[in-house]
Design a protein around this motif. Structure first.
Motif, PDB file in Angstrom:
ATOM      1  N   LYS A 115      -7.652  17.691   3.284  1.00 16.65           N
ATOM      2  CA  LYS A 115      -8.452  18.233   4.389  1.00 16.65           C
ATOM      3  C   LYS A 115      -9.613  19.070   3.871  1.00 16.65           C
ATOM      4  CE  LYS A 115      -6.981  21.783   6.412  1.00 16.65           C
ATOM      5  NZ  LYS A 115      -6.648  23.015   7.025  1.00 16.65           N
ATOM      6  N   ASP A 116      -9.386  19.803   2.764  1.00 21.95           N
ATOM      7  CA  ASP A 116     -10.414  20.678   2.209  1.00 21.95           C
ATOM      8  C   ASP A 116     -11.409  19.940   1.315  1.00 21.95           C
ATOM      9  OD1 ASP A 116      -9.326  22.812   3.582  1.00 21.95           O
ATOM     10  OD2 ASP A 116      -8.158  23.536   1.868  1.00 21.95           O
ATOM     11  N   GLY A 117     -11.254  18.614   1.176  1.00 23.44           N
ATOM     12  CA  GLY A 117     -12.235  17.813   0.448  1.00 23.44           C
ATOM     13  C   GLY A 117     -12.091  17.802  -1.057  1.00 23.44           C
ATOM     14  N   TYR A 127       0.833  -1.202   0.000  1.00 18.96           N
ATOM     15  CA  TYR A 127       0.000   0.000   0.000  1.00 18.96           C
ATOM     16  C   TYR A 127       0.866   1.251   0.000  1.00 18.96           C
ATOM     17  CZ  TYR A 127       1.119   0.529   4.948  1.00 18.96           C
ATOM     18  OH  TYR A 127       1.790   0.695   6.127  1.00 18.96           O
ATOM     19  N   ILE A 128       0.213   2.388  -0.279  1.00 15.99           N
ATOM     20  CA  ILE A 128       0.844   3.706  -0.187  1.00 15.99           C
ATOM     21  C   ILE A 128      -0.183   4.631   0.453  1.00 15.99           C
ATOM     22  CG2 ILE A 128       0.108   4.409  -2.500  1.00 15.99           C
ATOM     23  CD1 ILE A 128       2.776   5.959  -2.739  1.00 15.99           C
ATOM     24  N   LYS A 129       0.285   5.573   1.242  1.00 16.43           N
ATOM     25  CA  LYS A 129      -0.636   6.521   1.870  1.00 16.43           C
ATOM     26  C   LYS A 129      -1.034   7.582   0.850  1.00 16.43           C
ATOM     27  CE  LYS A 129       0.982   5.694   6.524  1.00 16.43           C
ATOM     28  NZ  LYS A 129       1.608   6.267   7.725  1.00 16.43           N
ATOM     29  N   LEU A 130      -2.250   8.085   1.021  1.00 21.12           N
ATOM     30  CA  LEU A 130      -2.832   9.011   0.048  1.00 21.12           C
ATOM     31  C   LEU A 130      -1.948  10.224  -0.208  1.00 21.12           C
ATOM     32  CD1 LEU A 130      -5.124   9.901  -1.775  1.00 21.12           C
ATOM     33  CD2 LEU A 130      -6.348  10.715   0.248  1.00 21.12           C
ATOM     34  N   GLU A 157     -12.317  11.855   0.312  1.00 23.39           N
ATOM     35  CA  GLU A 157     -11.487  11.319   1.391  1.00 23.39           C
ATOM     36  C   GLU A 157     -10.822  12.470   2.147  1.00 23.39           C
ATOM     37  OE1 GLU A 157     -10.169   9.265   4.067  1.00 23.39           O
ATOM     38  OE2 GLU A 157     -11.009   8.003   2.490  1.00 23.39           O
ATOM     39  N   PHE A 158     -10.878  12.428   3.473  1.00 20.95           N
ATOM     40  CA  PHE A 158     -10.320  13.483   4.311  1.00 20.95           C
ATOM     41  C   PHE A 158      -9.102  13.033   5.111  1.00 20.95           C
ATOM     42  CE2 PHE A 158     -14.780  14.580   3.663  1.00 20.95           C
ATOM     43  CZ  PHE A 158     -14.670  15.895   3.241  1.00 20.95           C
TER      44      PHE A 158
END
Length: 73
Positions: free
Chosen positions: A34-36, A10-13, A45-46
């Motif tokens: 964070k701002d959507g 996996y990789i983080k967003l 995804e937040f």
């Protein structure tokens, strides 16, 4: 659609957005998420640390890419 190849499971967003060249820094990734402004598999995804796995699709700012895990880089 662009494909980003990762060698791990996996990789983080936030890391994926940087790898795809869609943001310049981790801070920029954090703010956009964070701002959507980022979608994963069609859902906003937040979480910057959201783990993306093989086949996940990310959309941001008119661009779209698919994660391909387990690839040699």
């Amino acid at each position: 659609m662009e494909i980003i190849n990762i060698k791990d499971e996996y990789i983080k967003l936030g890391q994926a957005l940087k790898l795809a060249g869609l943001v310049e820094s981790g801070l920029e990734a954090k703010d956009r998420i964070k701002d959507g402004f980022v979608k994963v598999n069609g859902e906003t995804e937040f979480q910057r640390g959201k783990k993306l796995h093989d086949g996940d699709i990310v959309e941001y700012d008119g661009s779209k890419f698919k994660v391909k895990a387990g690839s040699s880089i």
